[in-house]
Motif scaffolding. Structure first.
Motif, PDB file in Angstrom:
ATOM      1  N   LEU A 181      -9.840 -29.732 -24.849  1.00  0.00           N
ATOM      2  CA  LEU A 181     -10.813 -30.868 -25.319  1.00  0.00           C
ATOM      3  C   LEU A 181     -11.241 -31.706 -23.447  1.00  0.00           C
ATOM      4  N   PRO A 182     -12.231 -31.456 -23.471  1.00  0.00           N
ATOM      5  CA  PRO A 182     -13.150 -32.098 -21.924  1.00  0.00           C
ATOM      6  C   PRO A 182     -12.576 -32.786 -21.588  1.00  0.00           C
ATOM      7  N   ALA A 183     -11.836 -33.291 -20.758  1.00  0.00           N
ATOM      8  CA  ALA A 183     -11.399 -34.479 -20.099  1.00  0.00           C
ATOM      9  C   ALA A 183     -12.092 -35.561 -19.278  1.00  0.00           C
ATOM     10  N   ILE A 184     -12.357 -36.597 -20.222  1.00  0.00           N
ATOM     11  CA  ILE A 184     -12.673 -37.842 -20.230  1.00  0.00           C
ATOM     12  C   ILE A 184     -11.945 -38.332 -18.634  1.00  0.00           C
ATOM     13  N   ALA A 185     -10.982 -38.729 -18.047  1.00  0.00           N
ATOM     14  CA  ALA A 185     -10.676 -39.570 -17.209  1.00  0.00           C
ATOM     15  C   ALA A 185     -11.166 -39.603 -15.822  1.00  0.00           C
ATOM     16  N   THR A 209       6.695 -41.827 -14.524  1.00  0.00           N
ATOM     17  CA  THR A 209       5.338 -41.749 -15.814  1.00  0.00           C
ATOM     18  C   THR A 209       4.217 -42.515 -15.466  1.00  0.00           C
ATOM     19  N   ASN A 210       3.923 -41.225 -15.457  1.00  0.00           N
ATOM     20  CA  ASN A 210       1.885 -40.151 -14.416  1.00  0.00           C
ATOM     21  C   ASN A 210       1.234 -40.476 -16.517  1.00  0.00           C
ATOM     22  N   SER A 211       0.727 -41.243 -16.812  1.00  0.00           N
ATOM     23  CA  SER A 211       0.365 -41.453 -18.641  1.00  0.00           C
ATOM     24  C   SER A 211      -1.822 -40.932 -18.314  1.00  0.00           C
ATOM     25  N   VAL A 212      -1.720 -40.858 -19.299  1.00  0.00           N
ATOM     26  CA  VAL A 212      -3.464 -40.583 -19.349  1.00  0.00           C
ATOM     27  C   VAL A 212      -3.791 -41.078 -20.492  1.00  0.00           C
ATOM     28  N   THR A 213      -4.614 -42.212 -20.910  1.00  0.00           N
ATOM     29  CA  THR A 213      -5.143 -41.961 -22.314  1.00  0.00           C
ATOM     30  C   THR A 213      -6.510 -41.756 -22.496  1.00  0.00           C
ATOM     31  N   GLU A 214      -7.489 -41.304 -23.039  1.00  0.00           N
ATOM     32  CA  GLU A 214      -8.582 -41.181 -22.982  1.00  0.00           C
ATOM     33  C   GLU A 214      -9.058 -41.867 -24.324  1.00  0.00           C
ATOM     34  N   LEU A 215      -9.904 -41.753 -24.887  1.00  0.00           N
ATOM     35  CA  LEU A 215     -10.400 -42.975 -25.669  1.00  0.00           C
ATOM     36  C   LEU A 215     -12.363 -43.250 -25.508  1.00  0.00           C
TER      37      LEU A 215
END
Length: 428
Positions: A131-135, A208-214
């Protein structure tokens, strides 16, 4: 309001070539991607990183955040992903924290663990990882994409009767860079609760380098609870990127407890009119912990609103940082936005830097911001002691009351009770 501290000149004076090498050293620790579809996302992020370096206090968004803990460690790629012994330990860890959920996602060192996950539920669909990134592009979100080992993409539709829970667990294999990435789409008129937890096995020293996209569709509702409770020796930098369509409601609760260095970037894009955003954060830091929260709410449509309350509880030599931005351009008329940061200092050596920030171009809006910094009042402690409490009980009660506003709306009850117990454990 800003309570200033001196920037770390040693970091700021590093030549650009040296800071580029730091970034390259991290990229050299990237594990191979689990899915071929991730390669294009990784390569695009690597191309953007060619023009970037690790930030220093001379970068406005990082001027109060000391990255020494990150700079002084040597990292390597994770070995033996989803090791059976580690999976067994994680299984035991999750059994201690389980409650009824409609679905459960488990990532170990950034890898999706199907053995411990449950996604076969009505209204929950696992999507391809392409899926395309949102961040938005930024050095650490780009670093996450460039080092992706795995990616979990979900679509939630209808009204989910129970929360969906996501566990991101870091093991203690070695000092490695872990890059969990979660993308969740809430369908139009969908309603869901997402609980996202970052945990460690004992002795975790990972980064930990996290990304959550909503992404919220039209008239969608999402309640999001994010709990960062990693090991005191871990480093955690996380980004939560939210995109809201017309008439959508996003309610976010973030609780930061662990890590020697923790930073959470909250990025909200309101793209449709009639949308509402609520952000509630609680950071609890002791010893020499650094707890940093940066948020930005961008109004790109009229008739929308946001409310943000962020609280810090700081003891010992802890350092708290809050920078909240609300951006209201000309198109966003009739915006109603409020922002408040409150900090409780439990020792004379704890410190905070706070910067609520409004950027308003529209002329028909209602916006406010503020910040307070205080200590426990001696007369309040005296009053409680006169009612039969000892000093420790009095202090605990006052601190818990300060935090209660941020916790009272967190559900289910066992999760809220777990956070309250962790708060009291940190105080002691």
């Amino acid at each position: 309001m800003t309570i200033t501290v001196n920037a770390n000149s040693d970091q700021a004076d590093l030549p650009k070539a040296s800071r580029t090498n730091e970034l390259n050293d991290l990229l050299n620790c990237a594990p191979p991607p689990r899915h071929a579809e991730l390669e294009s996302l990784r390569q695009a992020a690597r191309d953007r990183l060619h023009e970037q370096t690790l930030p220093t206090p001379r970068d406005e968004d990082w001027r109060f955040t000391d990255l020494s803990a990150l700079r002084t460690r040597s990292f390597q790629a994770p070995i033996a992903p989803l090791n059976p012994e580690i999976v067994a330990e994680v299984r035991h860890l999750l059994c201690e924290r389980s409650f009824p959920t409609v679905a459960q996602i488990v990532l170990i060192d950034g890898y999706f663990c199907g053995e411990l996950s449950r996604v076969n539920a009505a209204g929950v669909e696992l999507l391809p990882p392409s899926l395309p990134a949102i961040a938005p592009p930024e050095v650490f979100s780009d670093l996450n994409a460039a080092m992706l080992a795995d990616r979990v993409c979900l679509r939630l539709s209808g009204t989910l009767p129970e929360p969906m829970e996501v566990f991101c667990v870091s093991s203690r294999q070695q000092q490695s860079v872990v890059s969990p990435r979660l993308t969740v789409q809430v369908a139009a008129q969908g309603e869901a609760t997402l609980i996202e937890r970052f945990l460690s096995l004992t002795g975790d020293q990972q980064f930990t380098n996290s990304v959550t996209e909503l992404s919220l569709g039209a008239s969608a509702r999402l309640r999001h609870v994010r709990i960062q409770h990693q090991s005191p020796t871990a480093i955690h930098i996380g980004c939560t990127a939210v995109c809201q369509a017309q008439d959508s409601d996003y309610e976010g609760h973030a609780v930061d407890l662990g890590g020697c260095l923790s930073r959470h970037n909250w990025q909200v894009q309101i793209q449709g009119s009639g949308s509402q955003t609520i952000l509630k954060g609680l950071a609890i830091a002791m010893d020499s912990q650094i707890m940093d929260t940066h948020s930005a709410v961008f109004f790109n449509a009229p008739h929308s609103g946001s409310e943000q309350i962020h609280k810090c509880i700081l003891g010992d030599r802890a350092h708290g940082i809050f920078n909240g931005r609300v951006v209201v351009p000309q198109v966003a008329q009739l915006t109603d936005a409020s922002q408040l940061n409150r900090t409780l200092l439990l020792s004379a050596k704890a410190r905070v830097d706070t910067k609520p920030q409004l950027e308003i171009v529209a002329d028909n809006v209602k916006c406010s911001h503020g910040a307070t910094v205080s200590q426990l009042a001696a007369e309040d402690i005296f009053y409680l002691r006169s009612r039969g409490l000892d000093e420790r009980q009095a202090r605990d009660l006052l601190v818990k009351a300060f935090a209660l506003e941020q916790l009272v709306e967190i559900e289910p009850d066992p999760l809220r009770q777990e956070i309250e117990e962790a708060l009291l454990a940190k105080l002691h």
